[in-house]
Design an enzyme around this catalytic site. Sequence first.
Site, PDB file in Angstrom:
ATOM      1  N   ASN A   7       4.631 -24.098 -24.431  1.00  0.00           N
ATOM      2  CA  ASN A   7       4.005 -23.633 -23.193  1.00  0.00           C
ATOM      3  C   ASN A   7       2.490 -23.563 -23.442  1.00  0.00           C
ATOM      4  OD1 ASN A   7       3.093 -22.273 -20.962  1.00  0.00           O
ATOM      5  ND2 ASN A   7       4.491 -20.527 -21.159  1.00  0.00           N
ATOM      6  N   ARG A  91       6.928 -26.544 -20.804  1.00  0.00           N
ATOM      7  CA  ARG A  91       6.747 -25.831 -19.543  1.00  0.00           C
ATOM      8  C   ARG A  91       5.598 -26.512 -18.819  1.00  0.00           C
ATOM      9  NH1 ARG A  91       3.689 -20.509 -17.792  1.00  0.00           N
ATOM     10  NH2 ARG A  91       4.513 -20.455 -15.693  1.00  0.00           N
ATOM     11  N   HIS A 180       7.031 -19.874 -10.685  1.00  0.00           N
ATOM     12  CA  HIS A 180       8.034 -19.051 -11.395  1.00  0.00           C
ATOM     13  C   HIS A 180       9.458 -19.569 -11.163  1.00  0.00           C
ATOM     14  CE1 HIS A 180       5.102 -15.403 -11.062  1.00  0.00           C
ATOM     15  NE2 HIS A 180       4.969 -15.976 -12.247  1.00  0.00           N
ATOM     16  N   HIS A 208      10.229 -11.367  -9.354  1.00  0.00           N
ATOM     17  CA  HIS A 208       9.591 -11.595 -10.666  1.00  0.00           C
ATOM     18  C   HIS A 208       8.276 -10.809 -10.635  1.00  0.00           C
ATOM     19  CE1 HIS A 208       8.500 -14.232 -14.211  1.00  0.00           C
ATOM     20  NE2 HIS A 208       7.342 -13.687 -13.893  1.00  0.00           N
ATOM     21  N   ASN A 211       2.455  -9.780 -14.603  1.00  0.00           N
ATOM     22  CA  ASN A 211       1.030  -9.895 -14.313  1.00  0.00           C
ATOM     23  C   ASN A 211       0.832 -10.840 -13.113  1.00  0.00           C
ATOM     24  OD1 ASN A 211      -1.637  -9.380 -14.775  1.00  0.00           O
ATOM     25  ND2 ASN A 211      -1.846 -11.204 -16.046  1.00  0.00           N
ATOM     26  N   GLY A 212       1.569 -11.953 -13.127  1.00  0.00           N
ATOM     27  CA  GLY A 212       1.724 -12.773 -11.922  1.00  0.00           C
ATOM     28  C   GLY A 212       3.033 -12.341 -11.287  1.00  0.00           C
ATOM     29  N   ARG A 241      -4.945 -10.896  -9.042  1.00  0.00           N
ATOM     30  CA  ARG A 241      -4.980 -11.766  -7.857  1.00  0.00           C
ATOM     31  C   ARG A 241      -4.698 -10.966  -6.591  1.00  0.00           C
ATOM     32  NH1 ARG A 241      -0.832 -16.086 -10.275  1.00  0.00           N
ATOM     33  NH2 ARG A 241      -1.103 -15.033 -12.253  1.00  0.00           N
ATOM     34  N   ASP A 282      -3.476  -4.130 -16.016  1.00  0.00           N
ATOM     35  CA  ASP A 282      -2.199  -3.866 -16.677  1.00  0.00           C
ATOM     36  C   ASP A 282      -1.496  -2.694 -15.979  1.00  0.00           C
ATOM     37  OD1 ASP A 282      -0.991  -4.422 -19.763  1.00  0.00           O
ATOM     38  OD2 ASP A 282      -0.366  -2.587 -18.741  1.00  0.00           O
ATOM     39  N   GLY A 330       7.762  -8.410 -16.803  1.00  0.00           N
ATOM     40  CA  GLY A 330       7.249  -7.201 -17.463  1.00  0.00           C
ATOM     41  C   GLY A 330       7.477  -5.902 -16.709  1.00  0.00           C
ATOM     42  N   GLU A 333      11.344  -5.494 -15.294  1.00  0.00           N
ATOM     43  CA  GLU A 333      12.352  -5.170 -16.310  1.00  0.00           C
ATOM     44  C   GLU A 333      12.159  -3.766 -16.880  1.00  0.00           C
ATOM     45  OE1 GLU A 333      12.235  -8.255 -19.339  1.00  0.00           O
ATOM     46  OE2 GLU A 333      12.238  -9.784 -17.773  1.00  0.00           O
ATOM     47  N   ASN A 334      10.901  -3.292 -16.869  1.00  0.00           N
ATOM     48  CA  ASN A 334      10.603  -2.069 -17.630  1.00  0.00           C
ATOM     49  C   ASN A 334      10.247  -0.827 -16.824  1.00  0.00           C
ATOM     50  OD1 ASN A 334      10.754  -3.058 -20.440  1.00  0.00           O
ATOM     51  ND2 ASN A 334       9.187  -4.471 -19.702  1.00  0.00           N
ATOM     52  N   GLU A 383      12.508 -17.720 -19.712  1.00  0.00           N
ATOM     53  CA  GLU A 383      12.098 -19.058 -19.282  1.00  0.00           C
ATOM     54  C   GLU A 383      12.260 -20.063 -20.423  1.00  0.00           C
ATOM     55  OE1 GLU A 383       8.570 -18.503 -16.213  1.00  0.00           O
ATOM     56  OE2 GLU A 383       8.655 -16.877 -17.650  1.00  0.00           O
TER      57      GLU A 383
HETATM   58  P1  AMP Z   1       4.525 -10.239 -17.775  1.00  0.00           P
HETATM   59  O1  AMP Z   1       3.443 -10.999 -17.073  1.00  0.00           O
HETATM   60  O2  AMP Z   1       5.900 -10.560 -17.296  1.00  0.00           O
HETATM   61  O3  AMP Z   1       4.402 -10.288 -19.268  1.00  0.00           O
HETATM   62  O4  AMP Z   1       4.305  -8.688 -17.384  1.00  0.00           O
HETATM   63  C1  AMP Z   1       3.162  -8.004 -17.775  1.00  0.00           C
HETATM   64  C2  AMP Z   1       3.020  -6.737 -16.951  1.00  0.00           C
HETATM   65  O5  AMP Z   1       4.194  -5.915 -17.114  1.00  0.00           O
HETATM   66  C3  AMP Z   1       1.827  -5.921 -17.410  1.00  0.00           C
HETATM   67  O6  AMP Z   1       1.051  -5.519 -16.292  1.00  0.00           O
HETATM   68  C4  AMP Z   1       2.479  -4.721 -18.048  1.00  0.00           C
HETATM   69  O7  AMP Z   1       1.718  -3.555 -17.904  1.00  0.00           O
HETATM   70  C5  AMP Z   1       3.782  -4.573 -17.278  1.00  0.00           C
HETATM   71  N1  AMP Z   1       4.717  -3.760 -18.044  1.00  0.00           N
HETATM   72  C6  AMP Z   1       5.302  -4.046 -19.217  1.00  0.00           C
HETATM   73  N2  AMP Z   1       6.034  -2.990 -19.649  1.00  0.00           N
HETATM   74  C7  AMP Z   1       5.898  -2.002 -18.745  1.00  0.00           C
HETATM   75  C8  AMP Z   1       6.381  -0.677 -18.601  1.00  0.00           C
HETATM   76  N3  AMP Z   1       7.167  -0.120 -19.503  1.00  0.00           N
HETATM   77  N4  AMP Z   1       6.014   0.032 -17.509  1.00  0.00           N
HETATM   78  C9  AMP Z   1       5.203  -0.506 -16.580  1.00  0.00           C
HETATM   79  N5  AMP Z   1       4.712  -1.757 -16.655  1.00  0.00           N
HETATM   80  C10 AMP Z   1       5.041  -2.501 -17.700  1.00  0.00           C
END
Ligand code: AMP
Length: 396
Positions: A7, A91, A180, A208, A211-212, A241, A282, A330, A333-334, A383
């Site tokens: 990627n 990718r 995505h 999804h 960040n994006g 964005r 973030d 991100g 899932e979290n 992915e």
């Molecule tokens: P990704 O682009 O899928 O890697 O997701 C990144 C985003 O997920 C970032 O803004 C992270 O702050 C957010 N993220 C990851 N873990 C957590 C969490 N435990 N709580 C809130 N946001 C999270």
Amino acid sequence: MNVLVINCGSSSLKYQLLDMSTEEVLAKGLAERIGIEGSVLVHEAPGQEKVKFEQPMKTHKEALNILMAALVDPSHGVIKSLNEISAVGHRTVHGGEAFSASVVVNDAVIKSLEECSELAPLHNPANLIGIRACQELLPTVPMVAVFDTAFHQTLPGEAYMYPLPYEMYTKYKIRKYGFHGTSHKFVSAEAAGLMGKKIENLKLISCHLGNGASLCAIKNGKSIETSMGLTPLAGLEMGTRCGDIDPAIVPFLVSKGYTVQEVDTMMNKQSGVLGVSGISSDFRDVEGAANGGNKRAQLALDIFHYRVRITIGAYVAAMDGVDGIIFTAGLGENSSTSRQAICDHLKFLGIKLDPVANSNRGKAMIISAEDSKTTVMVIPTNEELMIARDTLSLVK
Ligand code: AMP
């Protein structure tokens, strides 16, 4: 059979080597700051310590050379020779209208990818560099391109056409493509398995949220609507964005003295959660600040949750119903608090979360209560695995 998944970003390169007989990850890593000072590649294999290579990497080919040496290194390598790599899956961000599925790379495919570069100037040229560098280093190994846009080629005309003069589509290919796709396809298939139903009989909404961020309506296994557009700037509020805004804001800002390039940078890099909160792109930082009472941080999150929610509402209308909602990436899932905030106002769909199940993180599971009319799930996206599976099926 081992598949290497690559990627390439403009200055980065992520990779995974998978043994497809077990779908096990043998090694993975990330090279950053390619072409600029401070290049670094971090390589890791399960059960082994991470290895860090801090050395100049002027090009993606140099980074690939380092990662391939790491894969066969006698101390931290995982294969004896590069001959053990049977195929490479790339990718690839934009396949335009030319590709509705993954494809084995040949000269004609490369030419089409070059033509699509205009539609994804930040991504496709980097993907092409990765493909060419791998072809030089592994000349006899088949390469497969897996597109972020391919899954959305099933969108009907009313979903993908913008109501601009029709010639803008015929002349410049301006239409919604969506992104995505690899993630939406992967999690929707996993969700059907978790629900114990056939995907052909399901109406699903995949969220999804990273960040994006993008949403996708998947009816009977096919993408019929998605929130990103010609580019990944459209749709939801994201880390940096802006997502959907009144298009008249662009000429308005230009009339105030901003250049088109400055407005473009503003919308892509200085907006979204970062722009509203003034704190960070973030979500963890912004959630932390909101919990500490920062009002702009809270507003940034409220906008995000609100936009996801009203987009879910729109997709229920697009599919005339919904059986399952999936959270992935991100944040999806979290962050149990974000999932709760989004679902709190979806009671009209009979949605009820199980607070204990929703407190779980990063595990594929149903988080709605047993009497919830719509099933809500968390499905970690993968992915790389999806790319490796597509690669395997095409080169077998
Ligand atoms: P990704 O682009 O899928 O890697 O997701 C990144 C985003 O997920 C970032 O803004 C992270 O702050 C957010 N993220 C990851 N873990 C957590 C969490 N435990 N709580 C809130 N946001 C999270």
